[in-house]
Design an enzyme around this catalytic site. Structure first.
Site, PDB file in Angstrom:
ATOM      1  N   ALA A 324       0.832  -1.208   0.000  1.00 35.12           N
ATOM      2  CA  ALA A 324       0.000   0.000   0.000  1.00 35.12           C
ATOM      3  C   ALA A 324       0.866   1.259   0.000  1.00 35.12           C
ATOM      4  O   ALA A 324       1.931   1.271  -0.619  1.00 35.12           O
ATOM      5  CB  ALA A 324      -0.975  -0.036   1.166  1.00 35.12           C
ATOM      6  N   SER A 325       0.456   2.291   0.722  1.00 41.03           N
ATOM      7  CA  SER A 325       1.154   3.585   0.629  1.00 41.03           C
ATOM      8  C   SER A 325       2.517   3.604   1.304  1.00 41.03           C
ATOM      9  O   SER A 325       3.260   4.586   1.158  1.00 41.03           O
ATOM     10  CB  SER A 325       0.276   4.685   1.225  1.00 41.03           C
TER      11      SER A 325
END
Length: 614
Positions: A324-325
């Site tokens: 993810a981020s």
């Protein structure tokens, strides 16, 4: 005269009768002597080898003595694992008159399960006739007393004392230290038969398995003389067993316990490293299990294991998640290296990104978008649209090649068994594993850590330590004496990171990660309240399910627990001189800022405030 003659014939008749009887007795004695002589010849000459062997077998017994398993300590010398006494009922195969009736008697006496009996026969079929085989382990004091009270009635039945593993902190260390378990058929095919002869328990998971040959030691034996009942009379010879070596781990058990308490109500994992040397300070996977329970020792089935989210699975080194981020600092660094952006240029980031000649919307997590952002702001606020643009500019080839330098897609080489390598996607990877061509849309979502890319929490911790060290690579280890051989390939990666990426770029990424936690618009600012230890980090939210093209609202959805987002955080502290790196994932709870970030901050602050200071 007549009377005298009668007396003479009487005496003659009596003498003749005596002589006849004497001859008969002598003949019988002679025949018995011949018979005994013949029998002696048969026993001593004709069947000498058979009866000599039988005599020695009944008189002399070989008894294996298993070694004491090495102890395990933490970095401060606190005991983590030792061995306690365990009593078993054993059968000496060559001394038991009627095996089936003896087993029935023991079953009636102390309640032996059908599984124990099946395991007994399985081991018996692999051993020699004169070996000793365990019928049942983990006898209670009452069961020991019962067997001893009737032992004289059953030849070949005996009680033995063995050493069984005990874990001082049990659930808190079950994944990192691991467990020992009974030797099974699969083990028998691979074990060193000489070293592990008569072994009943070996390392099955974790450190116990990885260092089993060191911890196990070397078995010994006793040669004893026994009586007709199989009871020991005297010791003829012995070879003392050699205890296994002790191991000191790099983990801090107080930090390990604290991390376990922080995570125990969730499914997830925490990995804590010292970025200066790669030492693992704590490694927790949740849910966990009791390594000390009879459940593990007896290998019995328990329904709770099936419904409690795989407690035996080590999420820290084997769990695969989209980064993810948390991947954004690495993508930003790649963009700086390849000079595809001006990091100070403000770019408008609306609610979604679209490729040219495509109607598909790649949405931002913020429904209305972030407005104008530069590289730093896009990391601080975790702007998806900005990183969609960077991914499009970089392309999958340059992204994949750059991320490879941070050990993504490869095992870290930690001293734990069966570590997962994860997936670092590329055109070649997709062609070889899926058999289809790479698409631009897949490049776009890779830029925010979604799609095919999968990492372990351990890999994220190692990669984050590289950012903290400005390109220096340290390999993780749990045994304080463990040293990995640094390959030529790894040295080339480190040379690239330290010589081709200027300090200015490293510091730009580091400053952005610091502001994630310490600037009021940072995604982790409000959930990490104690700022004194100068924490830098990055949040991440792993989408477990995808939105439709017509839907841009995730928050109001009433979705099942197993489809909720995973919460991620990576970080290090203090920013200027990092002493601790952390990667935390909490499954199916929501955004990274709400769960993983505060848990990580608590662990970092506990270590820097209470452990290092001590």
């Amino acid at each position: 005269m007549r009377k005298s003659s009668t007396k003479y014939f009487g005496r003659h008749k009596s003498s003749t009768t005596f002589e006849n009887r004497f001859i008969l007795l002598l003949s019988i004695g002679f025949l018995l002597f011949i018979f005994l002589l013949g029998r002696l010849y048969y026993l001593q000459v004709i069947n000498y080898k058979h009866y000599n062997t039988l005599s020695e077998t009944n008189r002399i017994k070989y008894v294996p003595t298993l070694p004491k398993r090495g102890m395990i300590f933490d970095r401060t010398g606190k005991l983590l694992a030792d061995s306690d006494a365990m009593y078993s009922v054993d059968l000496s195969l060559n001394e038991v008159d009627d095996l089936k009736s003896t087993i029935r008697a023991m079953k009636s006496l102390i309640g032996i399960s059908e599984k124990d009996i099946a395991d007994f026969y399985s081991r018996k079929n692999k051993l020699k006739r004169h070996d000793i085989v365990t019928l049942k382990n983990h006898l209670t004091d009452e069961e020991v007393a019962k067997v001893l009270s009737v032992r004289h009635l059953y030849d070949g039945v005996d009680i033995s004392a063995k050493l069984l593993r005990h874990y001082v902190y049990d659930n808190a260390t079950s994944h990192i230290i691991g467990t020992v378990g009974a030797v099974d058929r699969k083990d028998l095919r691979t074990l060193d038969k000489k070293k592990y002869k008569n072994a009943e328990f070996i390392g099955k998971t974790g450190i116990e398995k990885y260092y089993d040959k060191i911890l196990y030691g070397s078995a010994g034996y006793k040669i004893i003389e026994v009586n007709a009942k199989g009871r020991q009379v005297r010791e003829v010879d012995y070879n003392k067993a050699t205890s296994g070596k002790d191991i000191a781990l790099t983990i801090d058990i107080e930090l390990q316990k604290y991390a376990y308490e922080q995570l125990k109500n969730y499914n997830g994992a925490v990995v804590v490293l010292d970025p200066r040397n790669g030492e693992v300070l704590a490694l927790v996977s949740s849910p966990t299990f009791s390594a000390n329970s009879l459940l593990w020792k007896n290998k019995t089935y328990n329904q709770n294991f099936e419904i409690s989210s795989s407690p035996l699975f080590n999420r820290a080194s084997n769990g695969l998640y989209s980064p993810a981020s948390t991947i954004k600092p690495f993508i930003g660094l790649s963009a700086l290296y390849h000079r595809v952006i001006n990091p100070n240029r403000m770019i408008y980031a609306g609610p979604y990104f679209k490729l040219e000649n495509s109607e598909r919307k790649y949405r931002d997590w913020k429904p209305k978008g972030h407005g104008y952002v530069d590289l730093a702001t896009s990391i601080i606020q975790s702007c998806d649209v900005y990183f969609y643009r960077l991914a499009d500019l970089l392309g999958i080839d340059r992204m994949s090649q750059f991320l490879e330098n941070f050990q993504f897609g490869e095992v870290t080489g930690i001293d734990l068994p069966n570590e997962s390598a994860g997936i670092l996607p590329s055109r070649k990877w997709k062609d070889e594993n899926i058999g289809r061509k790479w698409t631009k849309g897949e490049t776009i979502i890779t830029g925010i850590g979604q799609g095919y890319m999968l990492v372990t929490p351990l890999q994220l911790a190692v990669a984050t330590s590289i950012i903290a060290n400005k390109g220096k690579i340290v390999l993780p280890k749990i045994n304080a004496d463990f040293s990995q051989n640094i390959s030529e390939k790894l040295l080339e990666k480190q040379e690239f990171l330290t010589s081709q990426i200027p300090d200015e770029n490293w510091e730009r990424i580091q400053k952005s990660m610091f502001d994630v936690v310490n600037q009021s618009n940072g995604t982790a600012y409000w959930t990490t309240r104690d700022k004194k230890n100068m924490i830098s980090g990055k949040t991440g939210t792993v989408q477990v399910y995808a939105l439709s093209q017509d839907d841009d609202d995730r928050d109001d959805k009433d979705i099942p627990e197993h489809l909720k987002d995973h919460s991620l955080f990576v970080g290090y502290a203090p920013t200027d001189e990092p002493k601790i790196v952390i990667a935390t994932i909490v499954e199916n709870v929501g955004s990274g800022s709400k769960y993983a970030a505060p848990i990580s901050a608590n662990i970092i602050n506990y270590y820097l405030d209470k452990r290092i200071s001590e």
